[in-house]
Design a protein around this motif. Structure first.
Motif, PDB file in Angstrom:
ATOM      1  N   SER A 216      25.436 -30.651 -11.652  1.00  0.00           N
ATOM      2  CA  SER A 216      26.403 -29.728 -11.039  1.00  0.00           C
ATOM      3  C   SER A 216      27.588 -30.539 -10.537  1.00  0.00           C
ATOM      4  O   SER A 216      27.694 -30.833  -9.340  1.00  0.00           O
ATOM      5  CB  SER A 216      25.738 -28.930  -9.902  1.00  0.00           C
ATOM      6  OG  SER A 216      26.649 -28.016  -9.303  1.00  0.00           O
ATOM      7  N   PRO A 218      32.001 -31.135 -11.219  1.00  0.00           N
ATOM      8  CA  PRO A 218      33.193 -30.558 -11.861  1.00  0.00           C
ATOM      9  C   PRO A 218      33.442 -31.180 -13.232  1.00  0.00           C
ATOM     10  O   PRO A 218      33.334 -32.385 -13.427  1.00  0.00           O
ATOM     11  CB  PRO A 218      34.323 -30.919 -10.888  1.00  0.00           C
ATOM     12  CG  PRO A 218      33.647 -31.100  -9.571  1.00  0.00           C
ATOM     13  CD  PRO A 218      32.304 -31.682  -9.883  1.00  0.00           C
ATOM     14  N   LYS A 285      25.649 -20.535  -9.992  1.00  0.00           N
ATOM     15  CA  LYS A 285      26.846 -21.371 -10.049  1.00  0.00           C
ATOM     16  C   LYS A 285      28.118 -20.539  -9.983  1.00  0.00           C
ATOM     17  O   LYS A 285      29.127 -20.941  -9.375  1.00  0.00           O
ATOM     18  CB  LYS A 285      26.824 -22.216 -11.335  1.00  0.00           C
ATOM     19  CG  LYS A 285      27.959 -23.243 -11.400  1.00  0.00           C
ATOM     20  CD  LYS A 285      27.817 -24.148 -12.611  1.00  0.00           C
ATOM     21  CE  LYS A 285      28.910 -25.212 -12.621  1.00  0.00           C
ATOM     22  NZ  LYS A 285      28.767 -26.131 -13.781  1.00  0.00           N
ATOM     23  N   ALA A 286      28.103 -19.335 -10.572  1.00  0.00           N
ATOM     24  CA  ALA A 286      29.287 -18.481 -10.587  1.00  0.00           C
ATOM     25  C   ALA A 286      29.616 -17.934  -9.199  1.00  0.00           C
ATOM     26  O   ALA A 286      30.767 -17.585  -8.921  1.00  0.00           O
ATOM     27  CB  ALA A 286      29.084 -17.333 -11.575  1.00  0.00           C
ATOM     28  N   ASP A 288      29.681 -19.458  -6.121  1.00  0.00           N
ATOM     29  CA  ASP A 288      30.620 -20.281  -5.359  1.00  0.00           C
ATOM     30  C   ASP A 288      30.909 -21.635  -6.022  1.00  0.00           C
ATOM     31  O   ASP A 288      31.446 -22.540  -5.398  1.00  0.00           O
ATOM     32  CB  ASP A 288      30.095 -20.518  -3.940  1.00  0.00           C
ATOM     33  CG  ASP A 288      28.704 -21.138  -3.918  1.00  0.00           C
ATOM     34  OD1 ASP A 288      28.186 -21.458  -5.016  1.00  0.00           O
ATOM     35  OD2 ASP A 288      28.129 -21.310  -2.833  1.00  0.00           O
ATOM     36  N   GLY A 289      30.508 -21.759  -7.276  1.00  0.00           N
ATOM     37  CA  GLY A 289      30.734 -23.010  -7.995  1.00  0.00           C
ATOM     38  C   GLY A 289      29.703 -24.076  -7.691  1.00  0.00           C
ATOM     39  O   GLY A 289      29.818 -25.221  -8.181  1.00  0.00           O
TER      40      GLY A 289
END
Length: 320
Positions: A216, A218, A285-286, A288-289
């Motif tokens: 996880s 970026p 994940k969608a 809050d990232g």
């Protein structure tokens, strides 16, 4: 006494000189005859004309200014008939061979000495460069098979048994131990070393301790899906995971791809999951990232397999 002996001694010396001169002249006569082969062959084959031969020889010497007596010429003719003053090579045979060997003993001895020296150098080179190293290696291998390898095999097996906290490790360790002992029985050092290495890897696997986490970060995917070539209507779902060790760093592990069977050491791989688990992680994940539940399994010390926290077959892919 001195006056009486002196004339006698002088006379003896003159007598020896005369005899020596006659001998030399006789040898010269023979030599002269020998260099006139056709003349000699014709004249000497006729005994009745020997006197004529003497006359001709006297004429030859007189023309050269040399006075030779008939007795000396006769002696030369007789010597030529008897083959005196002529070198006749000895007949071939064992005696001649032995005589020549004796004469050449110095050269033969030197040659034999040189040959013996060369043979000695060659033997020494062979012994120190080939035979001795091979003997040392054979002795080392014998000691290794009879002493060090059995000890190393037992120690490697004992480490596996001490580290194992799961019954699944025992059959694998027993099989490797048996393979090693069979190799030692047939004096197969390489086979015994392979069994010891296998036990070492098994022990290392047992000592591993890590957590299996979903990637996880970026710019990096947390999951992928693949469409199989044989069934284009289906989808295979994978979570991208990594093994995080006790020090917080990713660990490289051997991963075998279910797609082509290739194996590689990698710090990240795709773990096969069903569609529901995949969509659940995607929703997490969608939101809050950030994936709140990153941990999907744990490999504890003393165990061989990962204890998964999600439904999975354990199948993997190493590239996407």
């Amino acid at each position: 006494m001195a006056e009486t002996l002196a004339p006698a001694a002088a006379g003896a010396a003159r007598g020896q000189a005369v005899k020596l001169d006659d001998l030399m002249l006789a040898m010269d006569v023979v030599d002269t005859l020998r260099h006139q082969d056709a003349f000699v062959a014709r004249e000497l084959n006729e005994d009745a004309r020997e006197q004529e031969l003497v006359l001709r020889l006297r004429k030859i010497y007189r023309e050269q200014g040399i006075e030779v007596s008939d007795a000396t010429i006769g002696e030369g003719v007789k010597a030529l008939k008897e083959s005196r003053f002529v070198y006749t090579p000895p007949k071939r045979g064992p005696g001649l061979v032995l005589a020549r060997l004796w004469i050449a003993r110095g050269r033969i001895g030197a040659a034999l000495t040189a040959i013996a020296g060369a043979i000695g150098v060659i033997w020494a080179a062979y012994y120190f460069l080939a035979e001795r190293p091979a003997r040392i290696e054979a002795e080392r291998a014998q000691i290794e098979i009879s002493t060090s390898l059995p000890k190393a095999l037992d120690e490697a097996y004992g480490e596996v048994i001490n580290d194992a906290k799961t019954p699944a490790a025992r059959p694998r360790a027993d099989r490797l131990l048996a393979d090693g002992r069979e190799a030692l029985a047939r004096k197969d050092g390489a086979g015994a070393k392979a069994a010891i290495s296998g036990l070492g890897r098994l022990s290392a696997d047992l000592r591993q301790n890590y957590q299996l986490m979903i990637v996880s970060r970026p710019g990096e995917p947390s999951g992928v899906f693949r469409i199989p070539d044989r069934n284009t209507g289906a989808r295979n779902y994978y979570l991208i995971v990594e093994a995080i060790g006790a020090d917080g760093r990713p660990m490289a592990l051997p991963i075998t791809s279910e797609e082509d069977g290739s194996a590689k050491m990698t710090t990240k791989w795709g773990l096969r999951v069903d569609q529901q688990v995949y969509q659940s992680v995607a929703a997490d994940k969608a939101d809050d990232g950030i994936i709140q539940k990153r941990k999907v399994g744990e490999k504890r010390r003393g165990f061989l397999d990962v204890d998964y926290a999600i439904p999975t077959s354990g199948a993997a892919i190493s590239q996407w």
